[in-house]
Scaffold this motif. Structure first.
Motif, mmCIF file in Angstrom:
data_model
loop_
_atom_site.group_PDB
_atom_site.id
_atom_site.type_symbol
_atom_site.label_atom_id
_atom_site.label_comp_id
_atom_site.label_asym_id
_atom_site.label_seq_id
_atom_site.Cartn_x
_atom_site.Cartn_y
_atom_site.Cartn_z
ATOM 1 N N ASN A 49 42.963 -12.846 72.786
ATOM 2 C CA ASN A 49 42.491 -14.162 73.182
ATOM 3 C C ASN A 49 41.449 -14.020 74.288
ATOM 4 O OD1 ASN A 49 42.399 -16.945 73.244
ATOM 5 N ND2 ASN A 49 44.219 -17.146 74.520
ATOM 6 N N LEU A 50 40.177 -13.887 73.866
ATOM 7 C CA LEU A 50 39.087 -13.730 74.828
ATOM 8 C C LEU A 50 37.819 -14.338 74.261
ATOM 9 C CD1 LEU A 50 37.310 -11.259 73.502
ATOM 10 C CD2 LEU A 50 39.055 -9.871 74.571
ATOM 11 N N THR A 51 36.845 -14.561 75.129
ATOM 12 C CA THR A 51 35.541 -15.057 74.697
ATOM 13 C C THR A 51 34.456 -14.258 75.404
ATOM 14 O OG1 THR A 51 35.308 -16.712 76.447
ATOM 15 C CG2 THR A 51 36.439 -17.404 74.432
ATOM 16 N N ALA A 52 33.285 -14.209 74.779
ATOM 17 C CA ALA A 52 32.123 -13.579 75.404
ATOM 18 C C ALA A 52 30.871 -14.237 74.851
ATOM 19 C CB ALA A 52 32.096 -12.082 75.129
ATOM 20 N N SER A 53 29.878 -14.386 75.720
ATOM 21 C CA SER A 53 28.596 -14.938 75.298
ATOM 22 C C SER A 53 27.487 -14.190 76.027
ATOM 23 C CB SER A 53 28.511 -16.429 75.599
ATOM 24 O OG SER A 53 28.594 -16.656 76.994
ATOM 25 N N ALA A 54 26.299 -14.230 75.435
ATOM 26 C CA ALA A 54 25.142 -13.585 76.048
ATOM 27 C C ALA A 54 23.908 -14.419 75.764
ATOM 28 C CB ALA A 54 24.955 -12.182 75.489
#
Length: 117
Positions: free
Chosen positions: A36-41
């Motif tokens: 359960n994680l998120t990442a954006s760039a």
């Protein structure tokens, strides 16, 4: 050795940075479970959150700040090939992105971990 949750965040950041798309969870093949994680760039700017631990990671590639450990992760590269260094554990890492799969090599443990977005 880099903790498994940090390896997963590194994988998510690499996937987001390479693809330009948000990562909303990963499958950890070694643990056989969804994370359960998120990442954006956006360009060099990256943000990630480990939702289970409620820890934020932010910065601009190559310098990412781990707010939970009050430490930096250095992650340099592009086009799916990254090298890095986790300052908290003093460990080098290699990341290879292929489509929606991230392979993370922890040099101190001499082990690959694989994650699918």
């Amino acid at each position: 050795m880099i903790p498994a949750d940090i390896r997963a965040i590194i994988a998510a950041i690499g996937l987001a940075h390479t693809s330009g798309r948000n990562v909303t969870g990963l499958y950890d093949h070694a643990a056989a479970r969804h994370l359960n994680l998120t990442a954006s760039a956006s360009g060099t700017l990256v943000n990630a959150i480990d939702l289970d631990r409620k820890v934020k990671f932010s910065g601009a590639v190559p310098d990412i700040f781990d707010h939970g450990r009050n430490s930096h992760i250095h992650l340099a590269g592009a086009d799916g090939e990254y090298t890095g260094y986790d300052h908290a554990t003093q460990t080098h890492v290699t990341v290879r992105i292929t489509e929606n799969v991230a392979a993370v090599y922890d040099h101190s443990a001499a082990v690959w971990a694989q994650y699918t977005a």
